[in-house]
Design an enzyme around this catalytic site. Structure first.
Site, PDB file in Angstrom:
ATOM      1  N   SER A 234      37.278  20.031  34.485  1.00 27.68           N
ATOM      2  CA  SER A 234      37.979  21.250  34.858  1.00 27.68           C
ATOM      3  C   SER A 234      39.427  21.231  34.389  1.00 27.68           C
ATOM      4  O   SER A 234      39.672  21.135  33.195  1.00 27.68           O
ATOM      5  CB  SER A 234      37.856  21.418  36.373  1.00 27.68           C
ATOM      6  N   LYS A 238      40.743  20.405  30.424  1.00 34.58           N
ATOM      7  CA  LYS A 238      41.671  21.136  29.543  1.00 34.58           C
ATOM      8  C   LYS A 238      42.723  20.154  29.001  1.00 34.58           C
ATOM      9  O   LYS A 238      43.043  20.136  27.809  1.00 34.58           O
ATOM     10  CB  LYS A 238      42.400  22.249  30.324  1.00 34.58           C
ATOM     11  N   HIS A 377      30.251  23.971  40.219  1.00 33.10           N
ATOM     12  CA  HIS A 377      31.416  23.365  39.582  1.00 33.10           C
ATOM     13  C   HIS A 377      31.687  21.966  40.146  1.00 33.10           C
ATOM     14  O   HIS A 377      32.134  21.832  41.277  1.00 33.10           O
ATOM     15  CB  HIS A 377      32.603  24.302  39.862  1.00 33.10           C
TER      16      HIS A 377
END
Ligand code: GTR
Length: 396
Positions: A234, A238, A377
């Site tokens: 997550s 990035k 998630h």
């Protein structure tokens, strides 16, 4: 171009932010605007890029500069000194199978110093050199002093498979808080970054931390730092992607459910958008990224250009079907388009032929891989094990 219409559904986990009464998100594929994406193989001056030399000398640097200026901000890499000190403050949870090194990494610049901490497990079995996996962890440090949450960072299984594995907490480099993110490496070592429109922000700082961990791995006699893996989930997915684009020492980069500002194409405006992420997490991206809030179509680049910056090194993405906020299809498309650099410039067997809707299982190619799983998630053992399968295939 198709007219953009938004369907108004409220992302259930979000609460009112910065005066907005709710966050509106599109989850309807029919409402995704027509995509106009820049061509990885045409330079800003219109030159057709077909060779490794032209890619590395011309086009790659243009794209790095655009991501730096418009999306992530800089990762300054200069400093005067770096030192490593073993501290051993915590009991080793796995004394039978692993040695634990807790290491303080101290970096000095302009008379100031910052110390970050990595927690590092080495297999007891075998002499090495061991391949090494680094996870950028952003979960809060465990109050009971525990170093590992096995569900998220499966240390025992990684050790059993012959890996050394380390993690550091994002906050030992830069706090994950809008008001205080600078109170780590940024204000101490790189204060001139503050206030620059493309200055270093939290994602860049976490990427910087991964680079310093790699500085340690390179000097470690029991490690084979050539087989190195940078993993993030997550927000740290990035950061891992941007770090690896800046630091060619990572052989594998694995971004799990990295979504908006990571794997997913911003111009699809599906799930989390540039405006939504910048308002909720104003400390993650370069200030310039705000120019594209609700104006993604104006971005001079999109996330499909990111995998090419990592090529020919290996890159792996994964998505979860229950994580529509991260836009699984946008993540897949970003990699499918992005893998063209590995395939067409570097000659890897990396061409993704399947459409997202036709996927029947993981796609494991020569230097790129993808899977999507059921569920929500999270970084789970299923994600880790599919990634490790991919890695084994590449290493063979
Ligand atoms: C989400 C956020 C994402 C992502 C994630 C996380 O809610 O909107 O951009 O980074 O959280 O880090 O868990």
């Amino acid at each position: 171009m198709k007219k953009l219409l938004l369907i108004f559904s409220v992302f259930p986990l979000l609460s009112p932010i910065n005066g907005m009464s709710q966050i509106l998100a599109n989850y309807d594929e029919d409402k995704v605007p027509a995509l106009i994406l820049s061509d990885p193989f045409v330079s800003e001056k219109g030159r057709l890029i077909q060779s490794i030399t032209d890619w590395e000398k011309i086009r790659r640097s243009e794209i790095v500069r655009l991501f730096q200026d418009k999306v992530y901000g800089q990762i300054p890499s200069d400093f005067e000194a770096i030192s490593f000190e073993k501290v051993n403050e915590t009991a080793n949870p796995y004394p039978e199978i692993a040695d634990l090194e807790e290491v303080n990494i101290t970096v000095k610049r302009n008379g100031k110093s910052h110390t970050m901490r990595i927690n590092f497990f080495l297999p007891k079995d075998g002499k090495g050199p061991f391949p090494v996996i680094l996870l950028i962890n952003y979960l809060p440090k465990y109050a009971d002093g525990t170093l590992v949450d096995e569900a998220f960072w499966p240390v025992q299984e990684l050790i059993r498979r012959g890996f050394a594995t380390a993690s550091f907490h994002a906050e030992t480099v830069a706090p994950d808080i809008a008001e205080t993110f600078q109170d780590g490496v940024i204000s101490t070592l790189y204060p001139e970054q503050i206030g620059q429109a493309n200055g270093m922000k939290a994602l860049g700082a976490w990427g910087w931390g991964a680079m310093r961990a790699m500085d340690y791995f390179e000097k470690h006699s029991k490690l084979d730092s050539k087989i190195s893996v940078l993993v993030g989930h997550s927000r740290t997915g990035k950061a891992a992607l941007w770090a690896s684009a800046n630091d060619p020492r990572w052989a594998f980069t694995y971004a799990n459910e990295s979504g908006c500002g990571g794997a997913a194409l911003s111009k699809r405006k599906f799930g989390e958008t540039v405006g939504a992420i910048n308002r909720r997490f104003p400390h993650w991206f370069a200030d310039n990224f705000n120019q594209y809030n609700e104006k993604e179509e104006d971005l001079p680049i999109d996330q499909h250009l990111l995998p090419g910056l990592i090529a020919p090194r290996s890159v792996y993405y994964s998505s979860a079907k229950g994580d529509q906020w991260a836009d699984p299809k946008g993540e897949y498309l970003g990699l499918q388009l992005g893998s063209r650099v590995a395939a067409e410039i570097y000659g890897k067997k990396a061409a993704f032929d399947q459409g997202f809707e036709d996927l029947e299982g993981p796609v494991h190619l020569e230097s790129v891989g993808y899977h999507i799983r059921e569920g929500k998630h999270d970084l789970t053992w299923e994600d880790w094990s599919l990634f490790l399968e991919f890695m084994e295939k590449v290493e063979k």
